[in-house]
Design a protein around this motif. Structure first.
Motif, PDB file in Angstrom:
ATOM      1  N   SER A   8     -12.336  11.258 -48.734  1.00 45.53           N
ATOM      2  CA  SER A   8     -11.493  12.332 -48.177  1.00 45.53           C
ATOM      3  C   SER A   8     -12.235  13.102 -47.098  1.00 45.53           C
ATOM      4  CB  SER A   8     -11.074  13.319 -49.261  1.00 45.53           C
ATOM      5  OG  SER A   8     -10.382  12.658 -50.274  1.00 45.53           O
ATOM      6  N   HIS A   9     -11.750  12.939 -45.863  1.00 47.26           N
ATOM      7  CA  HIS A   9     -12.214  13.748 -44.725  1.00 47.26           C
ATOM      8  C   HIS A   9     -13.730  13.761 -44.571  1.00 47.26           C
ATOM      9  CE1 HIS A   9      -8.146  15.169 -44.151  1.00 47.26           C
ATOM     10  NE2 HIS A   9      -8.072  15.373 -45.442  1.00 47.26           N
ATOM     11  N   ILE A  10     -14.386  12.600 -44.651  1.00 47.38           N
ATOM     12  CA  ILE A  10     -15.847  12.654 -44.483  1.00 47.38           C
ATOM     13  C   ILE A  10     -16.210  12.677 -42.992  1.00 47.38           C
ATOM     14  CG2 ILE A  10     -16.514  11.685 -46.717  1.00 47.38           C
ATOM     15  CD1 ILE A  10     -17.200   9.056 -45.222  1.00 47.38           C
ATOM     16  N   SER A  11     -17.176  13.539 -42.682  1.00 45.28           N
ATOM     17  CA  SER A  11     -17.683  13.645 -41.323  1.00 45.28           C
ATOM     18  C   SER A  11     -19.195  13.514 -41.361  1.00 45.28           C
ATOM     19  CB  SER A  11     -17.309  15.000 -40.705  1.00 45.28           C
ATOM     20  OG  SER A  11     -15.903  15.072 -40.578  1.00 45.28           O
ATOM     21  N   LYS A  12     -19.748  12.951 -40.278  1.00 44.29           N
ATOM     22  CA  LYS A  12     -21.206  12.790 -40.208  1.00 44.29           C
ATOM     23  C   LYS A  12     -21.652  12.905 -38.765  1.00 44.29           C
ATOM     24  CE  LYS A  12     -25.247  11.830 -41.858  1.00 44.29           C
ATOM     25  NZ  LYS A  12     -25.881  12.742 -42.817  1.00 44.29           N
ATOM     26  N   GLN A  13     -22.680  13.726 -38.567  1.00 43.29           N
ATOM     27  CA  GLN A  13     -23.284  13.821 -37.228  1.00 43.29           C
ATOM     28  C   GLN A  13     -24.680  13.235 -37.289  1.00 43.29           C
ATOM     29  OE1 GLN A  13     -23.435  17.990 -36.061  1.00 43.29           O
ATOM     30  NE2 GLN A  13     -21.706  17.674 -34.699  1.00 43.29           N
ATOM     31  N   PHE A  14     -25.112  12.576 -36.225  1.00 47.64           N
ATOM     32  CA  PHE A  14     -26.506  12.172 -36.113  1.00 47.64           C
ATOM     33  C   PHE A  14     -27.106  12.947 -34.949  1.00 47.64           C
ATOM     34  CE2 PHE A  14     -25.266   8.005 -38.173  1.00 47.64           C
ATOM     35  CZ  PHE A  14     -26.027   8.206 -39.306  1.00 47.64           C
ATOM     36  N   ILE A  15     -28.411  13.170 -35.040  1.00 47.19           N
ATOM     37  CA  ILE A  15     -29.103  13.855 -33.939  1.00 47.19           C
ATOM     38  C   ILE A  15     -29.804  12.797 -33.107  1.00 47.19           C
ATOM     39  CG2 ILE A  15     -30.911  15.504 -33.337  1.00 47.19           C
ATOM     40  CD1 ILE A  15     -30.414  16.748 -36.159  1.00 47.19           C
ATOM     41  N   ARG A  16     -29.560  12.814 -31.821  1.00 49.72           N
ATOM     42  CA  ARG A  16     -30.262  11.875 -30.930  1.00 49.72           C
ATOM     43  C   ARG A  16     -31.210  12.678 -30.036  1.00 49.72           C
ATOM     44  NH1 ARG A  16     -26.269   8.189 -27.838  1.00 49.72           N
ATOM     45  NH2 ARG A  16     -26.075   7.194 -29.849  1.00 49.72           N
ATOM     46  N   SER A  17     -32.480  12.278 -30.026  1.00 46.89           N
ATOM     47  CA  SER A  17     -33.442  12.965 -29.145  1.00 46.89           C
ATOM     48  C   SER A  17     -33.242  12.475 -27.729  1.00 46.89           C
ATOM     49  CB  SER A  17     -34.875  12.647 -29.571  1.00 46.89           C
ATOM     50  OG  SER A  17     -35.073  13.098 -30.855  1.00 46.89           O
ATOM     51  N   ASN A  18     -33.203  13.444 -26.814  1.00 47.77           N
ATOM     52  CA  ASN A  18     -32.941  13.132 -25.400  1.00 47.77           C
ATOM     53  C   ASN A  18     -34.071  13.750 -24.594  1.00 47.77           C
ATOM     54  OD1 ASN A  18     -31.083  11.666 -24.107  1.00 47.77           O
ATOM     55  ND2 ASN A  18     -29.418  13.161 -24.272  1.00 47.77           N
ATOM     56  N   GLY A  19     -35.191  13.108 -24.532  1.00 46.54           N
ATOM     57  CA  GLY A  19     -36.346  13.732 -23.896  1.00 46.54           C
ATOM     58  C   GLY A  19     -37.076  14.571 -24.916  1.00 46.54           C
ATOM     59  N   TRP A  20     -38.118  15.304 -24.493  1.00 47.35           N
ATOM     60  CA  TRP A  20     -39.003  15.988 -25.432  1.00 47.35           C
ATOM     61  C   TRP A  20     -38.355  17.070 -26.269  1.00 47.35           C
ATOM     62  CZ3 TRP A  20     -44.665  16.730 -23.418  1.00 47.35           C
ATOM     63  CH2 TRP A  20     -45.282  15.461 -23.444  1.00 47.35           C
ATOM     64  N   PHE A  21     -37.669  18.002 -25.648  1.00 46.05           N
ATOM     65  CA  PHE A  21     -37.131  19.114 -26.435  1.00 46.05           C
ATOM     66  C   PHE A  21     -35.611  19.114 -26.498  1.00 46.05           C
ATOM     67  CE2 PHE A  21     -41.287  20.565 -24.905  1.00 46.05           C
ATOM     68  CZ  PHE A  21     -41.913  20.722 -26.134  1.00 46.05           C
ATOM     69  N   LYS A  22     -35.017  18.049 -25.992  1.00 47.64           N
ATOM     70  CA  LYS A  22     -33.555  18.027 -25.981  1.00 47.64           C
ATOM     71  C   LYS A  22     -33.025  17.244 -27.170  1.00 47.64           C
ATOM     72  CE  LYS A  22     -32.822  18.309 -21.035  1.00 47.64           C
ATOM     73  NZ  LYS A  22     -32.645  17.500 -19.863  1.00 47.64           N
ATOM     74  N   ARG A  23     -32.057  17.830 -27.838  1.00 52.06           N
ATOM     75  CA  ARG A  23     -31.422  17.133 -28.957  1.00 52.06           C
ATOM     76  C   ARG A  23     -29.928  17.139 -28.747  1.00 52.06           C
ATOM     77  NH1 ARG A  23     -33.530  19.149 -34.553  1.00 52.06           N
ATOM     78  NH2 ARG A  23     -35.083  17.568 -34.913  1.00 52.06           N
ATOM     79  N   GLU A  24     -29.353  15.978 -29.025  1.00 53.95           N
ATOM     80  CA  GLU A  24     -27.913  15.857 -28.834  1.00 53.95           C
ATOM     81  C   GLU A  24     -27.294  15.539 -30.202  1.00 53.95           C
ATOM     82  OE1 GLU A  24     -25.058  12.949 -26.134  1.00 53.95           O
ATOM     83  OE2 GLU A  24     -27.190  12.569 -26.289  1.00 53.95           O
ATOM     84  N   TYR A  25     -26.224  16.236 -30.530  1.00 54.00           N
ATOM     85  CA  TYR A  25     -25.536  15.957 -31.790  1.00 54.00           C
ATOM     86  C   TYR A  25     -24.383  14.998 -31.514  1.00 54.00           C
ATOM     87  CZ  TYR A  25     -28.217  19.620 -33.973  1.00 54.00           C
ATOM     88  OH  TYR A  25     -29.243  20.367 -34.468  1.00 54.00           O
ATOM     89  N   ILE A  26     -24.357  13.896 -32.258  1.00 55.04           N
ATOM     90  CA  ILE A  26     -23.283  12.916 -32.029  1.00 55.04           C
ATOM     91  C   ILE A  26     -22.402  12.850 -33.270  1.00 55.04           C
ATOM     92  CG2 ILE A  26     -22.790  10.488 -31.465  1.00 55.04           C
ATOM     93  CD1 ILE A  26     -25.852  10.411 -30.755  1.00 55.04           C
TER      94      ILE A  26
END
Ligand SMILES: Nc1ncnc2c1ncn2[C@@H]1O[C@H](COP(=O)(O)OP(=O)(O)OP(=O)(O)O)[C@@H](O)[C@H]1O
Ligand SMILES: [Mg+2]
Length: 266
Positions: A8-26
Motif C-alpha cells: 500500500s502506497h510504498i515510496s522510496k527515494q535514493f540519494i545520488r551523489s553529484n560531485g563532492w558536496f552535491k546530493r540529489e534525491y531521486i
C-alpha cells in the motif's frame, strides 16, 4: 480469493551523489500499491530503471520503504519487530535473472540447495539429503548432478537449481526477477512451464518481473505496468495487452514484434 501480499502506497527515494558536496534525491518508487492473491501470478513490467527490482527488494524486506506498508499473509513487513520480519521472510523467496551470478560457484548443488534448510531448521544429514533429492526431482534435475557446481551446468539446469533453492523452505510467495531473460527461447519456455506446474501442484503465488510481454501473456493472470516509479496501468493480462489504455503500455506493446509462446494464459 484472499490476498497473500498487500502493498500500500510504498515510496522510496535514493540519494545520488553529484560531485563532492552535491546530493540529489531521486524518487524511485512513488506510492506503489498492489495485491497478490493466493495462487496467482502477477506480472510486473516496465522499462529498465522503472523500479521493478526496488519493489522486489522492499517486498523481500531487503529494503525499507520510506513510507507506505507491506502486509504479507496478514503480517506487517514494515514492522520494527526484526524477529517477526525474519519469520515472515522465510515464507518468501526470490529467483534472480542470472543463476551463475546469484549462486555461489564454489558450492556443490547439494550445498546450494541444502543451505537455506541448514540455516533455518535443525535437521540430520540423511534428512537433508532426502529433502535435497526431493527438491531436485521437483524441478526436474537428476540427483546424479548433486556433486556438480553451478558452472558445470547449462543455463536451464542452473536456473532449476535456483528454483529448487527458492522452494527449499516451502515459501508461499516467490518473486521471479527476470527469471528467463538470460536463457535461450526454448529453455525459457521449459522454465515457465516448470513454474506453472509447480504452481498448480503446490499453489505458490508468484510476482513475475519481466521486460518481456510474451512472458506476461504466457504466464500471468494479471499485470502491473510500471513507469518511472509508478504503476501506470494494471488489470487482467489479456485486457491490458489487448486494449491498453495508457500511452506507455501502448508503446511497450508496439515495441514487441511477435509472440514466442502460445497465447494460452492457462
Ligand atoms: N541502492 C541504490 N542507490 C541509488 N540508486 C539506486 C539503487 N538501487 C537502484 N537505484 C536506482 O533506482 C532506479 C530503479 O532501479 P531498479 O533496479 O529498481 O530498476 P528495474 O526496473 O529493476 O530495472 P531493470 O529492468 O534494469 O532491472 C534506477 O534509476 C536505479 O539506478
Ligand atoms: Mg531489475
Amino acid at each position: 480469493m484472499a490476498d497473500i501480499l498487500r502493498v500500500s502506497h510504498i515510496s522510496k527515494q535514493f540519494i545520488r551523489s553529484n560531485g563532492w558536496f552535491k546530493r540529489e534525491y531521486i524518487d524511485v518508487l512513488d506510492a506503489v500499491s498492489f495485491c497478490i492473491d493466493s495462487g496467482e501470478t502477477l506480472g510486473l513490467v516496465g522499462e529498465s530503471g522503472s523500479g521493478k527490482t526496488t519493489v522486489a527488494r522492499c517486498v523481500m524486506g531487503m529494503l525499507q520503504p520510506d513510507s507506505g506498508s507491506i502486509t504479507f499473509n496478514g503480517n506487517d513487513m514494515t514492522s520494527q519487530d526484526r524477529s517477526l520480519r525474519q519469520t515472515v521472510r522465510r515464507q518468501l523467496a526470490i529467483v534472480y535473472q542470472n543463476p551463475y551470478l546469484s549462486l555461489n560457484p564454489h558450492f556443490t548443488l547439494f550445498e546450494l540447495i541444502a543451505e537455506p534448510i541448514r540455516a533455518n531448521e535443525k535437521t540430520t544429514k540423511p534428512d537433508l539429503v532426502k529433502r535435497v533429492v526431493l527438491l531436485m526431482g521437483q524441478v526436474g534435475l537428476s540427483e546424479e548432478l548433486m556433486a556438480r557446481k553451478i558452472g558445470d551446468l547449462s543455463g536451464g539446469q542452473a536456473q532449476r537449481v535456483a528454483i529448487a533453492r527458492a522452494l527449499a523452505l516451502k515459501p508461499k510467495l516467490i518473486i521471479l526477477d527476470e527469471p528467463t531473460s538470460a536463457l535461450d527461447v526454448s529453455v525459457q519456455a521449459q522454465i515457465l512451464n516448470l513454474l506453472a506446474s509447480l504452481q498448480s501442484s503446490v499453489g505458490y503465488s508468484y510476482l513475475l518481473i519481466t521486460h518481456d510481454l510474451d512472458v506476461v501473456r504466457h504466464s500471468c493472470d494479471r499485470v502491473l505496468v510500471m513507469s518511472q516509479g509508478s504503476i501506470v496501468e494494471s488489470g487482467n493480462t489479456n485486457t491490458v495487452l489487448d486494449t491498453p489504455t495508457h500511452a506507455y503500455t501502448q508503446q511497450l506493446i508496439a515495441a514487441t514484434p511477435k509472440l514466442k509462446y502460445s497465447t494460452s494464459n492457462s
